[in-house]
Design an enzyme around this catalytic site. Structure first.
Site, PDB file in Angstrom:
ATOM      1  N   GLU A  52      -4.393  -3.707  19.000  1.00  0.00           N
ATOM      2  CA  GLU A  52      -4.713  -2.744  18.211  1.00  0.00           C
ATOM      3  C   GLU A  52      -6.161  -2.876  17.277  1.00  0.00           C
ATOM      4  OE1 GLU A  52      -1.747  -1.776  15.231  1.00  0.00           O
ATOM      5  OE2 GLU A  52      -2.761  -0.187  13.961  1.00  0.00           O
ATOM      6  N   LYS A  87      12.159  -0.493  10.064  1.00  0.00           N
ATOM      7  CA  LYS A  87      10.803  -0.051   8.908  1.00  0.00           C
ATOM      8  C   LYS A  87      11.212   0.699   7.937  1.00  0.00           C
ATOM      9  CE  LYS A  87       6.075   1.489   9.126  1.00  0.00           C
ATOM     10  NZ  LYS A  87       4.873   1.865  10.021  1.00  0.00           N
ATOM     11  N   ARG A 115      12.017  -5.134   8.393  1.00  0.00           N
ATOM     12  CA  ARG A 115      10.500  -5.693   8.448  1.00  0.00           C
ATOM     13  C   ARG A 115      10.136  -5.745   7.137  1.00  0.00           C
ATOM     14  NH1 ARG A 115       6.978  -2.248  10.800  1.00  0.00           N
ATOM     15  NH2 ARG A 115       5.469  -3.563  11.890  1.00  0.00           N
ATOM     16  N   TRP A 142      -6.091   2.571   2.810  1.00  0.00           N
ATOM     17  CA  TRP A 142      -6.557   2.948   4.266  1.00  0.00           C
ATOM     18  C   TRP A 142      -7.984   3.413   4.357  1.00  0.00           C
ATOM     19  CZ3 TRP A 142      -1.810   7.126   5.925  1.00  0.00           C
ATOM     20  CH2 TRP A 142      -0.922   6.233   6.027  1.00  0.00           C
ATOM     21  N   ASP A 165      -2.238  -6.595   7.969  1.00  0.00           N
ATOM     22  CA  ASP A 165      -1.918  -5.862   9.375  1.00  0.00           C
ATOM     23  C   ASP A 165      -2.339  -6.206  10.730  1.00  0.00           C
ATOM     24  OD1 ASP A 165      -0.575  -4.197  11.007  1.00  0.00           O
ATOM     25  OD2 ASP A 165      -1.552  -2.375  10.424  1.00  0.00           O
ATOM     26  N   GLU A 221       4.512   2.997   4.623  1.00  0.00           N
ATOM     27  CA  GLU A 221       3.871   4.052   5.339  1.00  0.00           C
ATOM     28  C   GLU A 221       4.629   5.289   5.539  1.00  0.00           C
ATOM     29  OE1 GLU A 221       0.813   1.569   7.946  1.00  0.00           O
ATOM     30  OE2 GLU A 221       2.541   1.787   8.967  1.00  0.00           O
TER      31      GLU A 221
END
Lengths: 719, 719
Positions: free
Chosen positions: B408, B302, B339, B558, B380, B306
């Protein structure tokens, strides 16, 4: 369980997996008695069982007998509604069958939790009676009776009376609300706060059952480094759900109270115990707790220690703080357990003296429902410590013992260390407070000073590992704590014997060598970690592995050099009259004994004295030589455990045999690590060679200094 | 297992505990077939078994057959050294017995992991043959054969050929080195790094066995938010110990590579992929890894997402970074999974567009041993997302699917949500990249663009809970992932059917209603959480519960308001040509379909369009009414699940029945919470009343706004 000849054949072959020994069953394994003679005798002596009543606790008794007898006898042992011969009858004296036996005279002496197991004859029919004044006693008696079968004891003529010597037998969980466990080495917290109160993990029942089987009657479910949030109504609903599970097992729930909660939860400006708004906040909060949990046990408090808030923040003393909480819970018969584990780097004096200095003057000033909880020793659960000087020094205050089951300083859950020997050494120690025979045990069971309230706490080693404690042998420390809390006069060896039989096998070829390993294990760990009274030389913060070189931290009493005081001339902390004079906190002749360089027991030599490297010890060898012999000898003994264990293959299940084998390999590696790191480090002061015949460490001191373990378990995750 | 008539009787009665269903056995329950007709047929058809060879993998085959047949047939099924009638013979074509059968022609088409199960007759003796080109195929075939018995299938005339459609079938563990698990809801990490490499938890074997039983052949054991320390030699020894356990089960181990490791571990000044010292550092590190783990699989990365470091920190692109690592592992046949989940709040554009914008231009520039790992959707792992526009858009690059098994965004491990329907909707989606029929499945299995390398990853829902996944039904998502990774043409219903039979019972009275619940469960959760294309309106950071009101955080992407764009005039993110034009990333006619307010499938309406509260939907109702109907309807369906489940009491074991019952209660409570919070919140924009006939929420919006969950699981502990 009817018409199953086919089923029998079918099921039998599933056993290979079904019984894979993952250790989850602990000592409550009800597998069929594997001694045919004993088995057939039991089958003749037990034809059925009868339990009157359907209360939650009596229902547990019924289930335990049904499953226990079926498992142990390997046949379906029916419930009988009439009393025929060879029946096990369990119930309180209120149950009609038992009422007939006129046992009241005997029962009234047993106290609220005691029990009586009796073989008796009624109208020519021989019965086994398990009875008690209260239902919980019947449950305790039932576990005791099943233990007799698990350990192959004769049950021909039973007449057993048993009552606990200590009222409060409590586990302390250092569990955080995010499920991390401070000093936890068996996974994470059992308490799944997120899913509570609606999801009751079946494991909560199994936890309570295991505790009831050894007489534990209380549990503090939160960390002494407390989080006020657990006192919020949102969390109290969760706590209440746990309390509901534990109640039928005779287990009360307790919480840790963060002293500053009135500020953090209540929005007050102060937490001063003398402030009436603060007092009222606690009264209201306590009332709220009891509406959720009518039998809530009370609070455990760590205050003004290691940065925790407390009454001293407001220039009040520990009694002021404890009594405020005591007044709040008193109307509901709650108690307060106030920890004496306090120290402060602002106080220049020897850390070992601080608890005594702060608490001794307060003796007699605490409310009746306050116990002061004192660790076994004055520092902090070291492998070996002399008994805490507060024991015997506060006759007007009930002192509660705090033992540590989780192996913070004794190898985490990878070292086989049977702690019952440590517990016993402390319990049997003679404080001489009221002359010879004033043992620590008599102080905490209340008999020395006639206290009605008495208690003992064990900081648990329980986590969510499948086998509860990580190391299969760590289960023995949980077990031994419960047994000693019930009866501190049991010997460590007796307890090991019954634990091994229940947990592994009744095969003497296994029991005897394993009992010997367990009996040696504690002393062995002391030898390879902290021999001759050395203490607190473990890794910084996580306490993993040796680190006698720790120094220059922001507080001196969190460094190793503070405790070992090693220099060119010698090693050890001088607590004699020429030093910190901590020995003066003990009663005579103990003070004299510890204070004398020559008479001081050598296991405490460097605890109380700074001794020269070349001073001769009783063995005729010098201190340096003895130190080395201990480190090397300890590691060698672990190696002998490995060899001993290897001979036991096939005597127990493969799973646990292999687990212990792997763990002993780790223990040996780490014993060598301890040995090499400590000998090399202390050698930089002694300047003396490693005695002839002892191998040289394979690595340099620098190698050991460089090791880092940022993710060692038991500390708050580092980010 | 000889001379045991007594033993049989003895053991049979221990079953009540021995088989307490804690869920640990997953779908690999080999309890005796409970249908007598089927059982007696199987017993006639299987008299013994034979496995030639003693390699680690063939030894697993032998154990699995021995225990599986003994358990399922409830009799001791002997190993036979000769081939008599009704024997199960398992082995590769190299084994002498199978060699005689001349199956090479059939075997060579099966590929490296395929298997063949065949009923055949040799010298008049009817045999069942389980064979494959390689040993791992024999193990896969063995699990498949045992599954036939677990699900009561006829085995009279077997002729089954099976090969995986995708090469790399990999689990992604988001596990940290301190055993916390990012987005983990089933306890903590299985990997006890502290005790590795010397202590091998028996659970590691059980984990590998469960994965092998469904064909999973790789596992990434560390979090994509990576910690460089796992690449240190100290940790590589630990990783190697896990690899040794997994190897015989055909499972390769992979690690996440932190892009800045050359700086953090290597002490270099840069991690620039074009810098030769950096390239050399990785080459040396990779060589070191392969000395520990000769069959190491490779890296998952990754980068530049983020806040994770990556090649863009040095003005290089993703291909530069991926290729550097690919060159390092290429000599050892390792791969790199890079990713595509990248986004950056510095990029003002619609977050949904960023992965495509960054990766599409790089198509064809990656090394041959690089796969680009793409999440099923562009945001996501939302409850429902349209398929990711990258699928079909990078024909010259093998794209790997990333599904999320851990819930999640779908209720953690307390909501019953069978995700196979979600996986299938995505796999069956038609990208039209090469005209109609260019499904996502064909993109990732390599058939659309003729890639030899193909892969699929599932972010695991596995933790150290006793039942592995927390919710008993979450096991079905692990199972379904493995089955679809093997064969994406299986239907969600087929998979549910076999999973229910193996995990619970073959009783149709249980199977049918439960299958119906599972089949409805995903759509139901979408309805009470994010109907009509709403997305990412969950609780801040922990994503627990509803929080459409989240705004004003340090990055807009976010916040919830960024995604739902609710206002007085309507709700939804306009990604059509008049908005962010994200639809242009899809091939025609998909772009046109999604881009059209009228033709856009309503389940994606608010994903692609900002619609007015009073606009009419296909049902004739307004958007506001439909939104309410979904929220209320979803909650009601959960209530119907509760009622349905209640009727199943007694059809399965009490333990799991009660667990699911408690969990459904939580799911219903939380569905109501979602319903109320979202309807009340969106009502502040629509200004419209809750449609007639729907009850008013019991609490105010403010009540829901005030809820706080600082210790919600799955995020790094807060201190």
């Amino acid at each position: 369980m009817k018409k199953i000849p086919l089923l029998i054949i079918i099921l039998s072959l599933q056993i290979p997996f079904a019984l894979a020994e993952d250790g989850y069953r602990l000592w409550l394994r009800y597998d069929c008695v594997d001694n045919n003679a004993v088995l057939s005798t039991y089958r003749k002596q037990i034809k059925g069982f009868k339990v009157e009543g359907n209360s939650p606790t009596l229902s547990l008794v019924r289930t335990e007998l049904e499953q226990g007898l079926a498992g142990l006898l390997g046949i379906n042992v029916p419930q009988s509604n009439s009393v025929s011969a060879s029946i096990v009858v369990a119930g309180t004296s209120k149950s009609s069958e038992i009422n007939k036996l006129n046992l009241d005279a005997r029962l009234k002496n047993l106290g609220r939790e005691g029990f009586l197991i009796l073989t008796t004859t009624v109208k020519g029919k021989k019965l086994i009676v398990i009875t008690a004044p209260e239902e919980i006693g019947v449950l305790y008696g039932t576990f005791h009776f099943l233990k007799l079968l698990q350990t192959h004891q004769p049950i021909e003529n039973l007449d057993i009376e048993s009552s606990p010597r200590i009222n409060l037998r409590i586990l302390n969980h250092w569990d955080n609300l995010d499920r991390t466990v401070e000093r936890g080495y068996a996974g994470f917290s059992l308490w799944d706060w997120h899913k509570l109160p609606d999801y009751i993990d079946p494991r909560y029942h199994d936890y309570a059952r295991a505790n009831a089987s050894i007489g534990i009657n209380g549990t503090v479910v939160t960390n002494v480094n407390a989080n006020a949030r657990v006192l919020s109504s949102h969390y109290l609903e969760k706590v209440a759900a746990l309390a509901d599970v534990f109640r039928p097992y005779g287990i009360k729930i307790y919480l840790t109270a963060r002293f500053s909660a009135p500020i953090e939860l209540g929005g007050l400006k102060t937490a001063d115990p003398i402030d009436e708004t603060v007092q009222q906040w606690w009264k209201d909060k306590v009332k709220e707790i009891y509406t959720h949990i009518p039998d809530f046990g009370g609070f455990l408090v760590k205050a003004n220690s290691e940065g925790q808030p407390g009454p001293q923040n407001y220039n009040r003393n520990h009694a002021d703080g404890a009594n405020m909480l005591a007044d709040a819970v008193a109307p509901f018969n709650g108690i307060v357990m106030w920890r004496a584990f306090v120290y402060d780097d602002k106080v220049p004096d020897d850390r070992a003296k601080q608890a005594y200095s702060e608490f001794k003057p307060l003796d007699g000033t605490f409310r009746k429902n306050v116990l002061v909880q004192v660790k076994n020793g004055a520092i902090d659960f070291q492998p070996r410590e002399p008994f805490h000087p507060l024991f015997g020094a506060m006759p007007d205050t009930p002192l509660m013992m705090e033992f540590q089951l989780t192996q913070e300083y004794t190898g985490f859950s990878t070292h086989l260390v049977y702690l019952a020997n440590q517990f016993k050494e402390c319990l049997d120690a003679d404080t001489h407070a009221k002359g010879a025979g004033s043992t620590v045990a008599k102080v905490i069971d209340g008999s020395l000073d006639n206290h009605q309230l008495s208690g003992i706490a064990g900081v648990t080693n329980i986590g969510n590992d499948r086998n509860w404690t990580g190391h299969p042998f760590a289960q023995s420390n949980w077990y031994a704590f419960g047994r000693l809390a019930w009866d501190h006069q049991l010997s460590a060896q007796q307890i090991a014997d019954e634990w091994i039989r229940m947990t592994f096998t009744n095969n003497p070829g296994f029991i005897n060598p394993v009992k010997e390993i367990m009996d040696k294990s504690w002393e062995t760990t002391i030898s390879y970690m902290t021999p001759l009274g050395l203490h607190h030389i473990m890794g910084w913060s996580h306490h993993y592995g040796p680190a006698p070189w720790i120094k220059d931290k922001h507080r001196a009493d969190w460094t190793s050099v503070y405790y070992h005081q090693a220099s060119k001339d010698g090693v050890g902390f001088n607590r004699s009259a020429t030093g910190s004079n901590a020995i003066a906190q003990y009663a005579e002749p103990v003070a004299k004994l510890f204070g004398s360089r020559d008479q001081c027991p050598e296991e405490f030599l460097l605890w109380f004295h700074h001794a020269g490297w070349n001073e001769k010890l009783k063995s005729g060898q010098t201190l340096w030589e003895e130190l080395c012999r201990h480190y090397y000898g300890g590691a060698e003994t672990v190696n002998s455990f490995q060899q001993q264990w290897a001979t036991l293959e096939g005597k127990i299940d493969k799973e646990r045999f292999e687990q212990v084998k792997m763990l002993l390999n780790i223990q040996y590696k780490e014993a060598i690590w301890w040995r090499n790191a400590c000998v090399l480090y202390f050698q930089t002061f002694s300047g003396l060679p490693i005695p002839h015949g002892l191998e040289q460490p394979e690595n340099s001191l620098q190698y050991y200094l460089n090791l880092e373990f940022p993710y060692a378990p038991g500390i708050r995750p580092q980010w």
